[in-house]
Structure formats: C-alpha cells, structure tokens
Write a protein that holds these residues in place. Sequence first.
Motif, mmCIF file in Angstrom:
data_model
loop_
_atom_site.group_PDB
_atom_site.id
_atom_site.type_symbol
_atom_site.label_atom_id
_atom_site.label_comp_id
_atom_site.label_asym_id
_atom_site.label_seq_id
_atom_site.Cartn_x
_atom_site.Cartn_y
_atom_site.Cartn_z
ATOM 1 N N LEU A 252 44.645 43.909 31.637
ATOM 2 C CA LEU A 252 43.485 43.022 31.725
ATOM 3 C C LEU A 252 43.755 41.679 31.045
ATOM 4 C CD1 LEU A 252 40.545 42.498 32.542
ATOM 5 C CD2 LEU A 252 39.819 43.672 30.441
ATOM 6 N N ALA A 253 44.490 41.718 29.943
ATOM 7 C CA ALA A 253 44.753 40.463 29.233
ATOM 8 C C ALA A 253 45.944 40.601 28.306
ATOM 9 C CB ALA A 253 43.522 40.054 28.426
ATOM 10 N N ALA A 254 46.551 39.453 28.022
ATOM 11 C CA ALA A 254 47.574 39.357 26.967
ATOM 12 C C ALA A 254 47.203 38.164 26.100
ATOM 13 C CB ALA A 254 48.961 39.170 27.574
ATOM 14 N N ARG B 148 36.536 31.515 28.380
ATOM 15 C CA ARG B 148 36.211 30.761 27.165
ATOM 16 C C ARG B 148 36.502 31.591 25.906
ATOM 17 N NH1 ARG B 148 31.024 30.083 28.351
ATOM 18 N NH2 ARG B 148 30.406 31.603 26.788
ATOM 19 N N ASP B 149 36.032 32.825 25.880
ATOM 20 C CA ASP B 149 36.096 33.634 24.654
ATOM 21 C C ASP B 149 37.136 34.757 24.711
ATOM 22 O OD1 ASP B 149 34.097 32.082 23.665
ATOM 23 O OD2 ASP B 149 32.484 33.483 24.177
ATOM 24 N N GLY B 150 37.925 34.782 25.795
ATOM 25 C CA GLY B 150 38.888 35.873 25.973
ATOM 26 C C GLY B 150 39.864 35.993 24.806
ATOM 27 N N LEU C 69 44.687 36.176 31.541
ATOM 28 C CA LEU C 69 43.516 37.002 31.832
ATOM 29 C C LEU C 69 43.638 37.420 33.288
ATOM 30 C CD1 LEU C 69 40.597 38.076 31.312
ATOM 31 C CD2 LEU C 69 39.774 35.817 32.018
ATOM 32 N N ASN C 70 43.512 38.700 33.545
ATOM 33 C CA ASN C 70 43.586 39.211 34.911
ATOM 34 C C ASN C 70 42.189 39.097 35.527
ATOM 35 O OD1 ASN C 70 43.831 40.742 37.244
ATOM 36 N ND2 ASN C 70 45.139 42.290 36.277
ATOM 37 N N ALA D 247 36.798 40.950 37.280
ATOM 38 C CA ALA D 247 35.680 40.961 38.232
ATOM 39 C C ALA D 247 35.410 42.377 38.732
ATOM 40 C CB ALA D 247 35.990 40.023 39.399
ATOM 41 N N GLU D 248 36.482 43.107 39.016
ATOM 42 C CA GLU D 248 36.339 44.497 39.483
ATOM 43 C C GLU D 248 35.616 45.351 38.438
ATOM 44 O OE1 GLU D 248 40.140 46.078 40.902
ATOM 45 O OE2 GLU D 248 39.589 48.041 40.083
#
Length: 508
Positions: A167-169, A68-70, A51-52, A57-58
């Motif tokens: 943003l995420a993998a 938790r739920d990402g 998670l980036n 936050a930006e």
Amino acid sequence: MPEPYLEHMTIIENASTSRPFTFDNSYARLPQQFFTRQVPSQVAEPWLIKLNEPLAAELGLDVEMLRRDGAAIFSGNLLPDGADPLAMAYAGHQFGSFVPLLGDGRAILLGEVIDHNGQRRDIQLKGAGQTPYSRRGDGRAALGPVLREYIVSEAMYALGVPATRALAAVSTGQPVYRESILPGAVFTRVAASHIRVGTFQFFAARGDTDGVRALADYVIDRHYRELKDRDNPYIALYEAACERQAALIARWLHIGFIHGVMNTDNMAISGETIDFGPCAFMDTYNPGTVFSSIDQRGRYAYANQPGIGQWNLARLGETLLPLIDADAEKAVELANTVIQQYGERFQIHWLRGMREKIGLATVEDGDLELVQSLLAVMQAQQADFTLAFRRLSDASGSGDGEALFLSTFREPDAAREWLAGWRERLTRDDGRTEDDRAAAMRAVNPAFIPRNHRIEQAINAAVDDADFSLFEALLAVLAKPYDDQPGFAAYMEPPKPEERVLQTFCGT
Ligand code: AMP
Ligand code: MG
C-alpha cells in the motif's frame, strides 16, 4: 475563577486527527493472548516514497487525504481514528527448528478494513518500531528490503499469484544499523489476514486447545466461510488450507519464484504469498536454485518448495488434532489422509499450469513426459526459464519465433528435437489457430518478471542516490507482465554475466 485545567493536558504523540479509514478490527476482539496492543514508534522525518493509489481506492480509503498525510500515517507518526494497533503473537519452525514465541517483532497491525469487494483486509506497518516480540531486534526495516517487498509483492499480484499487497513505502529519515548503516523505511502491507501456520503453533505449543479452537473458528469465518456448516469443519479447514497451498506453490513454480524462507511463520493460512525477504526469481533454469544467503543447505530451493509446503502443512495438521476428533488415534488417521493427498493436489495444479505454458488445451498421458523433457533440456542447455517459455509462445507458428526460442539454449539441437515432438503433440490438441494458441500462451508465460539484477539496480539507486526513478520504472513495467511492451524490451533480458545476483538477504 477556577484554576485552568491546562496543567493537566499532555501532548499525545500519536494524536488522532484524521479519519481516512473505516476500520473494523475483528482480530483485536479476540482473546487477549492472541496479541499485544502496541502503538508504532515515532520517526524523525517521514517522507512518502510511494502510495499505491489504485489499491488505496480499492480499500475505500481517502486517496486525496493520503497524498497529503500518507507520510505521517504510513510511518506510524499519525494514528488514524479507529486504528487499534497491535502486534500479533505467533510461533514457528525456522529452518526446521521450532521456536515457541516469535510474533510481530517489527510489524504493527493498524486494523482491518472492508474493501470494495466486501473482503476484509489487514493494514499493517512493517518496520514501525519495537514490540514485546522484538527480542534483540530494533523493530525497524531498511529501505532496500522495503523496496524489494514493494516491487515483488506488486509483481506477484500482476502475475495473478495470490500475495499480500503493497500500500505504501515511507522513508523514516533515520538510520538503521545492520552490517552497515542504512536508510530506514516503513512498508505498509495489505493482507487477507496475517494469520500464519505459526499462529496455530503458538497456541498448540502452550497446550491451549481453546486458543487453537478460537483461532480455527475465526479463520473459518474469515477465510473459509463455505466450511462453516460442515459436519467436521476442522478437518475440512485442514483440507482446504492444503488445497490452497498446493495451488499457490504450483503457481510459484510456474513463474520461477523462490520464496526463500518458507518457515511455518511465513506461510499464511489464507493461501497468500507472504513475507518477501530473500525471495527471488530464477533466471537460468535449475531446480536446485537458491538465492538466500542464510539457506546454506538449500532447504528452500526452487524445486524443494512443494515438499516444504507439505512439511509445513503437516505441522499445521498437528495443531488441529484435538479439534479434528476427541479420539486421538482417529484424529491422526483423518489428518494423515489429508496430508497424504497433498502431493496429488500439487501435481494436478502444477501439471495443469505446465500444460497451459506449453499451449496444450487437451489432456494426454504423455504430457507430463513432454513437460519434463523440455525442463531437462532447459537445465542442460542453461536456458532462461522465463524467456524460453515466452518465446515458445511464438514458436508454434511459421515466423521467426522458433529461431528466437532456440537462441535461449546454449546448444539448440536438443531443443529443436523437443520442438518436433511438441509440434506433433499439437496436431492432436484442440483446433485453435496458431495465433489463438500463441495469445493463450502469452497470457500465462510472462515477458516480465522482477529480475534480481533489476531489483538490485533500483534499490542501489534509491539507497545510494535517493533516486527512485528505476524503482518507479520497474513497477510500471511489472504492472503488465504479460504484455509485450516493446519500449521496455531490455527488462525482459536476463542479467549479463557481470550483472548476475548470486545471493539475496532477508534484511532483518
Ligand atoms: P522474518 O525473518 O522477517 O520472517 O522474521 C522472523 C522473526 O523475526 C519475526 O518474529 C519477526 O518479527 C522478527 N524480526 C525480524 N526483523 C526484526 C527486527 N528488525 N526487529 C525485531 N524483530 C524482527
Ligand atoms: Mg516472517
């Protein structure tokens, strides 16, 4: 007692239970021919690889909650409140051939958020399952290409090049079937928007001028606000889009980036680099460098990129003609003037950046030749593009910088001769100290780029052994590409002969 309603209840797979996003989905409010609503498909066992958090936050997201739920959210299993998931329609020229219907075959736009700077940003899942645009594709992504896109798009950001962000993998726990069976993953991409040259082509190809106009108005409102009140906002849009692409492609050349698939559907109207498929950074300088396995004829070779940019922008111009002027001849004339200025625009951006790379703060007529002669020596003597410029940064002084610079060339004689001419030119530059010049040069000549062999090592460890430590290490080093980071000196090095990566794959 009345009958209970229980029998009418159903379990909704994508139950909305969380509100970590404040969505405002402007694309979903456009006419229905722009997209198809589509929820992501469920995956078996989502696991959050990365998670980036600074980016989250930006974007004003709830980082705590995403930790938790990402996995559930960024796999598509859990749809956050306010999401209006859709697949966008677009067309495109692929390797020069027009395909009137492409569209998001494996990408789903969750929605848009307004970030801390007031910018509207798309949040999109890539690899989230089939859509009406999937054709024969499975709608899925393999882990390797997801990690590659994560690494390279974040590296581009740190290098200061406009690009979509990671943003995420998430790994899905499901196999995807390519030439071999690979672990599946979903990539979450953040973009200024996902509108492409091919989006304009989609409407133009259908003769839907109202659609082109609605799209152009939307794009002006979202990306080119300053043009809103122009007498002819559409020719102004065309000019501004050409300017952004010229600037962008010049930046690619400055850092040795090869996009690999500059199809018109992979060119974002916002001016961000988008779609990191078989992209790669050049090690040894050679303008003809191609990595992509599907680019047999070198259409998208390193040095062809400015010209391909112009070719793509000409296709954009064709879609805008009916908006530019009701008189078709006049419209063509106006658009042609703009596209013909592109070469000069590119050259200005490119030369400005190359001057900075060789440490010049002033402008002289012979600067272009000075830059070209360095590139010629680099090519003839097989210098590493990144390392040679980085070491040049330290070669204007009296230390061991010169020897290090020369050691990047097979035979140093021609490079030594070039240095003499360069030093002579520096005497006529502004009066900066050697240290100041060296610092300015280090700020534009990266020490660290995402070298192919490093990416490949990180991907192999992740895919073969579920070991993400190399991926994490690479991300950490690439976050500060212009710093020396002595502890990571090995990451500056070009590949050893046995480490060289000769081909990259788009991974679709
Ligand atoms: P790309 O080469 O990633 O730019 O994709 C070109 C086109 O193929 C786009 O319309 C994609 O949505 C589609 N596509 C790529 N991979 C897949 C896949 N695995 N499943 C469905 N569509 C795909
Ligand atoms: Mg694409």
